[in-house]
Design an enzyme around this catalytic site. Structure first.
Site, short mmCIF file in Angstrom:
data_model
loop_
_atom_site.label_atom_id
_atom_site.label_comp_id
_atom_site.label_asym_id
_atom_site.label_seq_id
_atom_site.Cartn_x
_atom_site.Cartn_y
_atom_site.Cartn_z
N ARG A 64 40.62 -39.53 -17.14
CA ARG A 64 40.44 -40.81 -16.80
C ARG A 64 39.35 -40.95 -15.76
NH1 ARG A 64 45.36 -41.60 -18.36
NH2 ARG A 64 45.85 -39.83 -17.01
N THR A 65 39.59 -40.22 -14.61
CA THR A 65 38.67 -40.37 -13.25
C THR A 65 37.15 -39.83 -13.90
OG1 THR A 65 40.24 -40.03 -12.09
CG2 THR A 65 38.24 -39.67 -11.05
N LYS A 92 32.84 -16.80 -12.28
CA LYS A 92 32.27 -15.34 -11.75
C LYS A 92 32.44 -15.17 -10.51
CE LYS A 92 28.69 -16.13 -15.21
NZ LYS A 92 27.33 -16.40 -15.36
N ARG A 114 35.95 -33.29 -7.46
CA ARG A 114 37.43 -33.35 -7.65
C ARG A 114 37.66 -31.83 -7.37
NH1 ARG A 114 41.71 -35.87 -11.46
NH2 ARG A 114 41.07 -37.72 -10.50
N HIS A 142 42.29 -40.05 -2.72
CA HIS A 142 41.78 -40.52 -4.25
C HIS A 142 41.22 -41.89 -4.04
CE1 HIS A 142 40.39 -40.71 -8.30
NE2 HIS A 142 41.68 -40.42 -8.89
#
Lengths: 316, 183
Positions: A64-65, A92, A114, A142
């Site tokens: 969603r975000t 890596k 995020r 958030h």
């Protein structure tokens, strides 16, 4: 002739609701109202951020975000770059700081990030020139989810001040909860929370929440009932006996939801665990605004991108 | 900083001017059923509504009226090194503009950049048969090749001056004022 200026956002970044004043929250919500109209047009695109480059840097899974930010960016005509960490040099062994410094060399205007670690966005904001938007950092905040939740509530109720909002679920691990509690408290709502004691962070009452172990007490006469997902992926211990027992004691059933006001709305930030924190009858019921929250997410993120894209006072 | 002010139009003169513009529109557009007015926020909106009302008195039919916010189409949004972004307000055009003759209404025509933005915005809503421009004041100093079809008053100005068109709906008074920033 136009050209009126608003109060604007004071900061260069959006790292959390904690940094926003009530009038800044109102400005975002008011701007989102105008942005929502763009979605109803035949051509859902405006040239506002043409020439701006925005990097979406997601260190955790998101549907969603990430999609919502990408659509918002494209509707504002920005050039969008999505970096999925699983296919980047992070695997890596590259550090967050090195990844960001390398991205900086390509001169993005904004980075939407995020990350699984609380405070990662604050580190990012300190080391890069681009503006940073927190799309969720660990168990911290958030902010855009809280803003879109507030927008959805205001659309239905016309206000935030004076409303009784019940928040039920995994309060301990939820960044959505923290941002929502901060926002609703700043805007004058009365926030009741309910969760098993093992899923309650300490100091809730100091943040302005009314804490109760009885879901029925929290939901009774509520204007808004907000459910939070049980975050099994963040749980390292036994927080409750079983999912079945959690649903029996804390799950939102039609009977439990009927304790709220007749015009109460039901919210969930998603993704839902049906049969754990919410029954399908409630999730798909007429008073559920869960899909509206998703739709409003695009408008609210457009507003945030627009408001952060211009000059800000601290750069004078 | 003292500001010298001169009232260029009072309420009576504004009302007469709006009536005259409405007559010009009715004369030039035989068949008012294809017309629609779109006012540019902020003060193009009350002007558009008043012109619509005057046209209705002349022609006997209501002309659809919409509101356009051009903030998201401005060409100077990202050029400001400091300061907050302009406030974005909603656009409300509750009718199809396809194949209509659109009267785009603003209070002051100056550089033409607002009108350029408005044309871009309007075209995102459909394909009008024609767009005509209505302004209360044309103060000159154009930076783009844009010309109004209906002008309330041509007002020669210096760049340092400021033209304020005020309406009861937005400012509590009907008047046009020329302000000159003086020492």
């Amino acid at each position: 002739m136009t050209g009126q200026t608003g109060t604007g956002l004071r900061g260069r970044h959006l790292l959390g609701i904690a940094d926003l004043a009530a009038e800044e929250i109102t400005l975002v919500l008011d701007t989102a109202e105008a942005m929502k109209e763009v979605a109803a047009r035949p051509i859902k695109k405006v040239p506002t951020l043409r020439g701006k480059t925005i990097v979406n840097l997601f260190y955790e899974p998101s549907t969603r975000t990430r999609t919502s930010f990408e659509i918002a960016e494209k509707r504002l005509s920005a050039d969008t770059l999505n970096i999925a960490v699983s296919t980047s040099s992070v695997v890596k062994g590259e550090t967050l700081a090195d990844t960001v410094m390398n991205l900086e060399a390509m001169a993005p205007d904004m980075i939407v990030m995020r990350h699984a670690s609380s405070g990662a966005c604050h580190l990012l904001a300190r080391i890069c020139r681009a503006r940073v938007i927190n799309a969720g950092d660990g168990m911290h905040e958030h902010p855009t989810q809280a803003l879109l939740d507030a927008f959805t509530i205001r659309e239905h109720k016309g206000r935030l001040a004076g409303l009784k909002v019940a928040i039920v679920g995994d309060l301990l691990h939820s960044r959505v909860f923290r941002s929502n509690l901060l926002l609703l408290h700043k805007m004058g709502a009365e926030v009741w929370v309910s969760a098993p004691p093992t899923l309650q962070p300490p100091g809730l009452d100091r943040l302005g929440a009314r804490v109760t172990s009885s879901v029925d007490e929290a939901v009774r006469d509520a204007d808004v009932v907000m459910l939070l997902r049980i975050q099994l992926e963040r749980m390292q211990g036994n927080f409750f006996p079983s999912l079945r027992e959690y649903f029996t004691v804390f799950g939102m059933t039609p009977e439990r939801f009927s304790l709220a006001k007749p015009d109460a709305i039901l919210m969930h930030p998603g993704p839902m665990n049906r049969g754990v924190e919410i029954s399908s009858d409630v999730a798909d019921g007429s008073r559920s605004v869960i899909l509206e929250q998703v739709a409003n997410g695009v408008a609210v993120r457009m507003a945030v991108l627009y408001l952060l894209a211009g000059g800000s006072a601290d750069e004078a | 900083m003292e500001v010298a002010m001169a009232v260029v139009m009072d309420a009576q003169r504004m009302a007469r001017t709006i009536a005259r513009i409405a007559h010009e529109i009715a004369e030039r557009n035989r068949g008012l059923d294809e017309l629609a007015l779109v006012g540019i926020r902020t003060r193009g909106v009350p002007l558009a509504r008043r012109i619509a009302s005057a046209i209705e008195q002349i022609g006997g039919a209501a002309v659809p009226t919409g509101t356009l916010d051009i903030t998201l189409y401005r060409d100077d949004l990202m050029r400001q090194p400091v300061g907050p972004q302009p406030v974005v307000r909603s656009t409300e055009i509750p009718f199809s503009i396809d194949d209509r003759r659109i009267l785009l209404v603003d209070d002051v025509l100056y550089t033409g950049r607002t009108i350029r933005a408005a044309l871009d915005a309007l075209i995102d809503f459909g394909r009008p048969q024609a767009i005509q421009l209505v302004v209360m004041i044309d103060r000159g100093h154009r930076e783009l090749p844009i010309k109004a079809d209906y002008v309330g008053k041509n007002l020669p100005t210096a760049r340092a001056e400021s033209v304020q068109v005020r309406f009861v709906e937005t400012d509590g008074v009907d008047e046009v004022v020329l302000e000159e920033a003086g020492a």
